[in-house]
Structure formats: structure tokens, C-alpha cells
Design an enzyme around this catalytic site. Structure first.
Site, PDB file in Angstrom:
ATOM      1  N   CYS A  94       0.845  -1.184   0.000  1.00 51.48           N
ATOM      2  CA  CYS A  94       0.000   0.000   0.000  1.00 51.48           C
ATOM      3  C   CYS A  94       0.889   1.245   0.000  1.00 51.48           C
ATOM      4  O   CYS A  94       1.812   1.365   0.790  1.00 51.48           O
ATOM      5  CB  CYS A  94      -0.955   0.103   1.177  1.00 51.48           C
ATOM      6  SG  CYS A  94      -2.196  -1.175   1.219  1.00 51.48           S
ATOM      7  N   ARG A 128       4.193  -0.415  -4.643  1.00 53.81           N
ATOM      8  CA  ARG A 128       3.877  -0.862  -3.281  1.00 53.81           C
ATOM      9  C   ARG A 128       2.568  -1.644  -3.218  1.00 53.81           C
ATOM     10  O   ARG A 128       2.196  -2.182  -2.186  1.00 53.81           O
ATOM     11  CB  ARG A 128       3.792   0.336  -2.339  1.00 53.81           C
ATOM     12  CG  ARG A 128       5.088   1.084  -2.184  1.00 53.81           C
ATOM     13  CD  ARG A 128       4.922   2.219  -1.202  1.00 53.81           C
ATOM     14  NE  ARG A 128       4.650   1.746   0.125  1.00 53.81           N
ATOM     15  CZ  ARG A 128       5.563   1.433   1.029  1.00 53.81           C
ATOM     16  NH1 ARG A 128       6.838   1.564   0.725  1.00 53.81           N
ATOM     17  NH2 ARG A 128       5.236   1.002   2.218  1.00 53.81           N
ATOM     18  N   TRP A 157      -2.562  -2.766  -1.678  1.00 52.30           N
ATOM     19  CA  TRP A 157      -2.231  -4.193  -1.698  1.00 52.30           C
ATOM     20  C   TRP A 157      -3.152  -4.809  -0.653  1.00 52.30           C
ATOM     21  O   TRP A 157      -3.023  -4.547   0.535  1.00 52.30           O
ATOM     22  CB  TRP A 157      -0.766  -4.411  -1.342  1.00 52.30           C
ATOM     23  CG  TRP A 157      -0.318  -5.824  -1.494  1.00 52.30           C
ATOM     24  CD1 TRP A 157       0.097  -6.436  -2.638  1.00 52.30           C
ATOM     25  CD2 TRP A 157      -0.252  -6.820  -0.469  1.00 52.30           C
ATOM     26  NE1 TRP A 157       0.418  -7.748  -2.391  1.00 52.30           N
ATOM     27  CE2 TRP A 157       0.216  -8.021  -1.066  1.00 52.30           C
ATOM     28  CE3 TRP A 157      -0.541  -6.830   0.888  1.00 52.30           C
ATOM     29  CZ2 TRP A 157       0.405  -9.194  -0.350  1.00 52.30           C
ATOM     30  CZ3 TRP A 157      -0.356  -8.004   1.602  1.00 52.30           C
ATOM     31  CH2 TRP A 157       0.108  -9.176   0.977  1.00 52.30           C
ATOM     32  N   ASN A 164      -1.963   2.489   5.406  1.00 48.40           N
ATOM     33  CA  ASN A 164      -1.100   1.353   5.098  1.00 48.40           C
ATOM     34  C   ASN A 164      -0.806   0.658   6.412  1.00 48.40           C
ATOM     35  O   ASN A 164      -0.350   1.295   7.351  1.00 48.40           O
ATOM     36  CB  ASN A 164       0.205   1.846   4.453  1.00 48.40           C
ATOM     37  CG  ASN A 164       1.230   0.740   4.310  1.00 48.40           C
ATOM     38  OD1 ASN A 164       0.877  -0.422   4.122  1.00 48.40           O
ATOM     39  ND2 ASN A 164       2.499   1.090   4.387  1.00 48.40           N
ATOM     40  N   GLY A 165      -1.077  -0.644   6.484  1.00 50.25           N
ATOM     41  CA  GLY A 165      -0.847  -1.381   7.723  1.00 50.25           C
ATOM     42  C   GLY A 165      -2.043  -2.254   8.035  1.00 50.25           C
ATOM     43  O   GLY A 165      -2.870  -2.519   7.165  1.00 50.25           O
ATOM     44  N   GLU A 225      17.152 -18.202  -6.398  1.00 52.69           N
ATOM     45  CA  GLU A 225      16.849 -16.869  -6.930  1.00 52.69           C
ATOM     46  C   GLU A 225      16.317 -16.965  -8.368  1.00 52.69           C
ATOM     47  O   GLU A 225      15.344 -16.293  -8.718  1.00 52.69           O
ATOM     48  CB  GLU A 225      18.121 -15.997  -6.855  1.00 52.69           C
ATOM     49  CG  GLU A 225      18.033 -14.630  -7.504  1.00 52.69           C
ATOM     50  CD  GLU A 225      16.968 -13.728  -6.912  1.00 52.69           C
ATOM     51  OE1 GLU A 225      16.385 -14.053  -5.871  1.00 52.69           O
ATOM     52  OE2 GLU A 225      16.697 -12.689  -7.539  1.00 52.69           O
ATOM     53  N   LYS A 234      12.500 -15.722  -9.447  1.00 58.15           N
ATOM     54  CA  LYS A 234      12.219 -14.701 -10.458  1.00 58.15           C
ATOM     55  C   LYS A 234      11.235 -15.231 -11.502  1.00 58.15           C
ATOM     56  O   LYS A 234      10.326 -14.521 -11.925  1.00 58.15           O
ATOM     57  CB  LYS A 234      13.516 -14.252 -11.147  1.00 58.15           C
ATOM     58  CG  LYS A 234      14.344 -13.318 -10.337  1.00 58.15           C
ATOM     59  CD  LYS A 234      13.643 -11.991 -10.096  1.00 58.15           C
ATOM     60  CE  LYS A 234      14.309 -11.155  -9.020  1.00 58.15           C
ATOM     61  NZ  LYS A 234      14.226 -11.648  -7.650  1.00 58.15           N
ATOM     62  N   GLU A 248       7.836 -15.390  -9.942  1.00 57.90           N
ATOM     63  CA  GLU A 248       7.317 -14.073  -9.604  1.00 57.90           C
ATOM     64  C   GLU A 248       6.854 -13.292 -10.821  1.00 57.90           C
ATOM     65  O   GLU A 248       5.778 -12.684 -10.793  1.00 57.90           O
ATOM     66  CB  GLU A 248       8.448 -13.319  -8.882  1.00 57.90           C
ATOM     67  CG  GLU A 248       8.107 -11.959  -8.353  1.00 57.90           C
ATOM     68  CD  GLU A 248       9.299 -11.319  -7.637  1.00 57.90           C
ATOM     69  OE1 GLU A 248      10.452 -11.736  -7.884  1.00 57.90           O
ATOM     70  OE2 GLU A 248       9.078 -10.402  -6.844  1.00 57.90           O
ATOM     71  N   HIS A 251      16.302 -37.357  -4.474  1.00 59.40           N
ATOM     72  CA  HIS A 251      15.624 -37.751  -3.235  1.00 59.40           C
ATOM     73  C   HIS A 251      14.126 -37.438  -3.286  1.00 59.40           C
ATOM     74  O   HIS A 251      13.506 -37.225  -2.247  1.00 59.40           O
ATOM     75  CB  HIS A 251      16.287 -37.061  -2.032  1.00 59.40           C
ATOM     76  CG  HIS A 251      17.715 -37.476  -1.843  1.00 59.40           C
ATOM     77  ND1 HIS A 251      18.067 -38.751  -1.448  1.00 59.40           N
ATOM     78  CD2 HIS A 251      18.869 -36.805  -2.050  1.00 59.40           C
ATOM     79  CE1 HIS A 251      19.393 -38.834  -1.386  1.00 59.40           C
ATOM     80  NE2 HIS A 251      19.898 -37.670  -1.764  1.00 59.40           N
ATOM     81  N   LYS A 308       6.131  -4.350  -3.697  1.00 61.82           N
ATOM     82  CA  LYS A 308       7.582  -4.224  -3.526  1.00 61.82           C
ATOM     83  C   LYS A 308       8.001  -4.337  -2.070  1.00 61.82           C
ATOM     84  O   LYS A 308       8.931  -5.047  -1.731  1.00 61.82           O
ATOM     85  CB  LYS A 308       8.011  -2.861  -4.081  1.00 61.82           C
ATOM     86  CG  LYS A 308       9.494  -2.589  -4.012  1.00 61.82           C
ATOM     87  CD  LYS A 308      10.212  -3.299  -5.113  1.00 61.82           C
ATOM     88  CE  LYS A 308      11.706  -3.106  -5.082  1.00 61.82           C
ATOM     89  NZ  LYS A 308      12.379  -4.198  -5.797  1.00 61.82           N
TER      90      LYS A 308
HETATM   91  O1  M6R Z   1      12.972  -5.047   0.867  1.00 59.26           O
HETATM   92  P1  M6R Z   1      13.383  -6.438   1.195  1.00 59.26           P
HETATM   93  O2  M6R Z   1      14.709  -6.806   0.668  1.00 59.26           O
HETATM   94  O3  M6R Z   1      13.302  -6.723   2.679  1.00 59.26           O
HETATM   95  O4  M6R Z   1      12.322  -7.368   0.478  1.00 59.26           O
HETATM   96  C1  M6R Z   1      12.346  -8.751   0.662  1.00 59.26           C
HETATM   97  C2  M6R Z   1      11.450  -9.455  -0.330  1.00 59.26           C
HETATM   98  O5  M6R Z   1      10.125  -9.037  -0.179  1.00 59.26           O
HETATM   99  C3  M6R Z   1      11.900  -9.201  -1.770  1.00 59.26           C
HETATM  100  O6  M6R Z   1      13.220  -9.533  -1.959  1.00 59.26           O
HETATM  101  C4  M6R Z   1      11.026 -10.031  -2.746  1.00 59.26           C
HETATM  102  O7  M6R Z   1      11.274 -11.385  -2.562  1.00 59.26           O
HETATM  103  C5  M6R Z   1      11.320  -9.600  -4.183  1.00 59.26           C
HETATM  104  N1  M6R Z   1      10.100  -9.162  -4.802  1.00 59.26           N
HETATM  105  C6  M6R Z   1      11.859 -10.696  -5.038  1.00 59.26           C
HETATM  106  O8  M6R Z   1      12.128 -10.265  -6.334  1.00 59.26           O
END
Ligand code: M6R
Length: 594
Positions: A2, A27, A71, A97-98, A467, A471, A474, A490, A589
Site C-alpha cells: 500500500c 507498493r 495491496w 497502510n498497515g 533466486e 524470479k 514471480e 531424493h 515491492k
Molecule cells: O525489501 P526487502 O529486501 O526486505 O524485500 C524482501 C522481499 O520481499 C523481496 O526480496 C522479494 O522477494 C522480491 N520481490 C523478489 O524479487
């Protein structure tokens, strides 16, 4: 998680709010809305995106207003649940936000008192509480409402006929941008960059009242002063600069980001690293905590720090640490968080401090909440990262972890000088990978046709397999799993078919021979294999279907080169699938709820 914004000044508020919301869209983007102050409070909402909201607006010359990009936490994305929320009279509007944790109880109580609710959100209790306590002074009504609320919040309130904006924060970020005869309040710095580079970071428990000519910050009823800071980012850094997506721009910025992150820390003459950290802190071991992509950086950090310093390192996901009985001794706790606002990281940081540990935060955002609590801070210099998918910040985190490990490497580590020299060369190596973008895009288009994939590696590159998989999940919405190559047999072997491609990260280190054996086992199950392998490794060609080449580096730096290739691969996979790359579905984000 948010984005909220408030404006009061001499411009028309409507275009300012829309512009700020576009900057905050990363956000959250489930719905959005604005409220403008006039004789009444005019509210516009849209269940989808800001562009649609913008088109629906009527001309309005109000110079005061608030906005929100959502969000969803409580209540599905819909127009009714979109912010701003109003009270029964429609005069008070609030963006938040919260999470208001006691909202059910407050809602019941307020309903019994005659208040009428129109949404499923927790937020809606806030305007009704302000309405209940309003006796001609908005700030006082907000203060009384705050007493009733438990949970986390950053909210902004306005009321028709008061030309002021009142905001408060607890466990959610909020900043004030200071312009010329205008003030902005926002969740995050990029929102205000077009208007000012002067900013005040509010502290937890602060309430702020702004008019076009004044700012007043109070805490527990007492007026307080907060220092004004300069934002270290330029407006240009937060623009797409001709790229189709922020993600691609941010991948391309990596050579510069690597240089900026090590600049100032590596001595020009001696092979020495100076991170300007306290020298008197004694610790026996390290615990690194993080979430998502930053957690993957932490896992690489564990390998690097242990290898170069022999200090034992443990890594945990911040949200798991928060509910664990982890036994900490004389432990340095490092929190890695790009945003410096992730709720799970904030809670972990507070817990580590309560347990008496020295805490170090590695973050990208100056003035973020984590920097205000940690004992020490190391800034990566990634610049604003707008795409929800973390790319350049991840690589910058790796660089900071190399610097940290090298700064602690015992003087008799003979290779330290050559590693520092190689670190300096990494920007050039990354350029070489970016030069192969067309070829990597081709592999992305190939991967795009599958619905499931495995990413495998061993040792220091296992986190990079995680990672790569994250990606692709995501941004390309492909089910992908990152696995240590030795673990596939396994259980996951049962899923290998010609429709399950495997992406293998192949470094020329002590894992090479066993990884080749694992790849042969995978090929025997007829899965197509794409290898990320370094130049000069001709052997690999015999066993895989495709090879994405990366430059030769010391194996300790292979996570950097493999990552850049994998981020490009994920980008082009998502592009081929027509996905919303910078704003993937259901994500945000900065995740400021637990
Ligand atoms: O701001 P942060 O590094 O604490 O965020 C952590 C995760 O939310 C962030 O890395 C998330 O996994 C990314 N969207 C991945 O691309």
C-alpha cells in the site's frame, strides 16, 4: 505494501496525487483512489489501476488531498474496499497502510454506536473513530482515535472545511516532503522526488499536521523537531529511461551499481577494505536474517564469510526466526533488506536487539525504518529500485557481503589482494553478459513455453538456483523450484519429464564434477537442460541442450555472473508470456505486513 500520499500546497492537488500514486504503484496495485478537499470531501476510486482512475476524474481545483494504491489485506480488491474510506458524514477521509488488528472489535463497538460501514476493510474504523472524537479539531480527534487502535499503521486523514492534512505512523513508513509553499506526506521517497529532494523521516509514534505554510510534529502530545534530510536519488533514476520495463533498466544498471557499492570502500593503493564500521564489537558467530531475494543474498553471504573469515554463519528467513527459539550467544545479527521496511525484518531486528545482539542492517534506502533501529548500517548504492522483482539490489547486496567478508578476512589470506582486484573487474564482466542479451532472450522465449521448471546448483550457487526460480515464479508465473542438484534424486526426480526443463548453474569449483554427474542423471530422465556455464568450459556442451555463457571469474564471484544471466532469462521469459513484469499479480515491492 500500500502506498499512501497526502498533499497540501498551492498546486492543484489532483494531478500531484495521481503522479505520486504512479510513483508508489510498486507498493501495491489492487485498487486505488484519491480524496480532494473542498466544501465537501470528494472521493474517487477505481478497482483496478491508476490510469483508469485518472481517466474517470472530473476537473477539481482543490489544493489539498490524499491518495492510496492498495495491496489487499482485509477484503478483496474492489471499489468498495478501495481507499480512501470515509466516515458516516462523508466529510472525513482516510488512507491507510498497515493492519488495524482490533478492527473487528472496534467495528462492532462503532456499529452499536450507530456508525454505518460500507467496506470489508480494517481501515474503515479509522474515519469512524475520528468522526466519533471530532469536536472541531482534526488533530485532537486523530490523537484520541490512535488510543483505540492496535496494530501497525501509517495513515493520512483530511476533513472537509479544515485545510490541513493530519498523519500518523506506527510500524509503517511515512515521510514528509518539504517543497516551496507545499508539503507532501508519503509512504516512500520516490513519491515526492518530482517535487522536492528535502525530506523528514517520521519516527514511530509521530503525528504530523501540515498546511501549505507549516509543519508540526508531535509525539505523546509534545511537539518535537525532526531533522531535515536530502534525498540521495535523482528524479531521472526513478524513470524508465526508454526501457520497456523498470526491471530491464535495473538489470542494465548493474555495472554502475556494483561500482557505486564498492566505491569509497576499497582503498586505491592497498588491497584494503574500509567499511567504516565499529572495530570494538566482539562476536563469535553471525546470524543473517532476510526475506525473499535478500534471503538468497544472505545464503551466498554465509558461504563467502565462512570461506574468507572462518567465522561461523547461520542464515534464517526473518519470519521464521521471529517465531523460533533460536539460541543466540555472542552473535552479530545482520539483517539484509533492500527496502529497510519489510515487516518480518523489522520484527526480527527488534527481537535480535531485545536478545542483546549487536545488529547490522544492509539496506538500500537511506532513512528507512531499519536504519533507525539497527546499531550499524551499511548502504548498498543501488538507487531506487522500482520493479517489484529485485535485481540490481540483489547484486549490490552480494557486493556488500563480499566487502564485509574481505574486510574481515585474516591478513594471511593470500588471495585477498587478487579477490579485491577481481571484484573491481566485476562491472566489466557484467557488461559482457549484458552484451549477450539477444541470445539470452532467445532462451527466455524457449523457457516461456513450459509451465514447470527446476533450477539446480551446488554450493555457493545453490542460493542462485533459488533466486532464478523465484524470479521465474514471480514475473513469468511459471511454477519453478530451486534445488541443490544433489537433492533432486531424493524425490523431485519423479517430476522430471520432457516437459520439465532444468536450468543448471555450473561453476568451475569443487562441485563441478558431481554437478555434471547430476546433469547426466537429469538428461537420462529426458528433461531439457539449459546450463549457465563459464566460457572455456567445453565439457558442458556434451551433456546439455543449451548453454548460456558467462565470463570466467573466481568461483566465489560466480553467483554474480550467474544471477545477471538468470535475471535476463526470467525477464525475457515473462515478456514472451505477456506478463505484467514490473507489477506482477498479487505482489508488492515493500511488504510491510507480517
Ligand atoms: O525489501 P526487502 O529486501 O526486505 O524485500 C524482501 C522481499 O520481499 C523481496 O526480496 C522479494 O522477494 C522480491 N520481490 C523478489 O524479487
Amino acid at each position: 505494501m500500500c502506498g499512501i500520499v497526502g498533499y497540501v500546497g498551492e498546486r492543484e492537488a489532483q494531478p500531484v496525487l495521481i503522479n505520486c500514486l504512479k510513483r508508489l504503484e510498486y507498493r501495491g496495485y489492487d485498487s486505488c483512489g484519491i480524496a480532494l478537499l473542498g466544501g465537501s470531501t470528494e472521493v474517487y476510486k477505481d478497482a483496478v489501476r491508476i490510469e483508469a482512475l485518472e481517466k474517470s476524474l472530473r476537473p477539481n481545483d482543490s489544493q489539498t488531498g490524499i491518495g492510496h494504491t492498495r495491496w489487499a489485506t482485509h477484503g478483496k480488491p474492489s471499489e468498495a474496499n478501495a481507499h480512501p474510506h470515509t466516515d458516516c458524514t462523508g466529510k472525513i477521509a482516510v488512507v491507510h497502510n498497515g493492519v488495524v488488528e482490533n478492527f473487528l472489535q472496534l467495528r462492532e463497538q462503532l456499529t452499536n454506536e450507530g456508525h454505518v460501514f460500507r467496506s470489508e476493510t480494517d481501515t474503515e474504523v479509522i474515519p469512524h473513530l475520528i468522526e466519533k472524537y471530532y469536536e472541531g479539531d482534526l488533530e485532537q480527534a486523530v490523537s484520541r482515535a490512535l488510543v483505540d487502535i492496535t496494530g501497525s499503521y501509517a495513515f493520512i486523514a483530511i476533513r472537509a472545511d479544515c485545510r490541513e492534512v493530519v498523519a500518523s505512523r506506527k510500524d509503517s513508513p511515512l515521510i514528509v516532503g518539504i517543497g516551496d509553499k507545499e508539503y507532501l506526506i508519503a509512504s516512500d521517497v520516490p513519491a515526492v522526488l518530482d517535487y522536492t529532494d528535502r525530506v523528514v523521516y517520521l519516527e514511530d509514534g509521530d503525528t504530523v499536521v501540515i498546511t501549505s505554510a507549516s509543519i508540526k510534529i508531535t509525539r505523546n502530545g509534545e511537539q518535537v523537531t525532526r531533522a531535515e534530510d536530502r534525498i540521495p536519488w535523482s528524479v531521472d533514476e526513478a524513470q524508465k529511461a526508454g526501457y520497456d520495463h523498470f526491471m530491464l533498466k535495473e538489470i542494465h544498471e548493474q555495472p554502475k551499481v556494483i561500482r557505486n557499492t564498492f566505491a569509497g570502500h576499497i582503498s586505491a593503493l592497498e588491497p584494503e577494505i574500509d567499511l567504516d564500521m565499529r572495530k570494538d564489537i566482539d562476536f563469535d558467530n553471525i546470524l543473517i536474517l532476510a526475506c525473499g531475494t535478500s534471503y538468497h543474498a544472505a545464503l551466498v553471504g554465509k558461504h563467502v564469510i565462512q570461506r574468507l573469515t572462518q567465522i561461523p554463519v547461520a542464515v534464517d528467513i526473518a519470519s521464521e526466526f521471529n517465531y523460533s527459539d533460536t539460541v543466540l550467544g555472542n552473535t552479530l545479527v545482520i539483517i539484509i533488506t533492500q527496502s529497510g521496511e519489510t515487516a518480518d525484518c523489522m520484527r526480527a531486528l527488534k527481537k535480535a536487539k531485545e536478545l542483546g545482539c549487536h545488529t547490522l542492517v544492509i539496506t538500500n534506502v537511506v532513512g528507512s525504518s531499519a536504519t533507525r533501529i539497527a546499531d550499524e548500517v551499511l548502504y548498498i548504492k543501488a538507487g531506487p529500485e522500482i520493479s517489484v522483482a529485485a535485481t540490481k539490489s540483489f547484486v549490490a547486496q552480494l557486493i556488500m557481503l563480499y566487502l564485509l567478508a574481505l574486510s574481515r578476512a585474516s591478513a594471511d589470506v593470500r588471495s585477498r589482494g587478487s579477490l579485491i582486484a577481481e571484484l573491481r573487474q566485476l562491472p566489466n564482466k557484467v557488461h559482457e553478459i549484458l552484451d549477450r542479451e539477444v541470445e539470452i532472450a532467445e532462451h527466455g522465449r524457449y523457457l516461456a513455453r513450459y509451465e514447470s521448471a527446476f533450477f539446480v546448483a551446488r554450493g555457493i550457487n545453490f542460493p542462485i538456483a533459488l533466486e532464478g526460480a523465484l524470479k521465474v515464479k514471480e514475473i513469468a508465473y511459471i511454477h519453478a523450484e530451486g534445488y541443490p542438484a544433489g537433492e533432486l534424486k531424493h524425490g523431485p526426480f519423479a517430476l522430471l519429464t520432457p516437459d520439465t526443463p532444468v536450468i543448471a548453474i555450473v561453476a568451475k569449483d569443487n562441485t563441478y564434477e558431481t554437478l555434471l554427474a547430476n546433469i547426466k542423471e537429469i538428461k537420462a530422465r529426458e528433461s531439457p537442460v539449459i546450463a549457465i556455464a563459464e566460457e572455456g568450459d567445453d565439457e558442458i556442451e556434451k551433456y546439455v541442450d543449451f548453454v548460456i555463457r558467462v565470463p570466467r571469474v573466481d568461483p566465489i564471484f560466480s553467483p554474480v555472473t550467474a544471477t545477471v544471466a538468470l535475471h535476463l532469462l526470467a525477464y525475457y521469459t515473462a515478456k514472451e508470456r505477456g506478463c505484467s513484469i514490473d507489477t506482477p499479480r498479487n505482489l508488492a515491492k515493500s511488504v510491510t505486513v507480517e
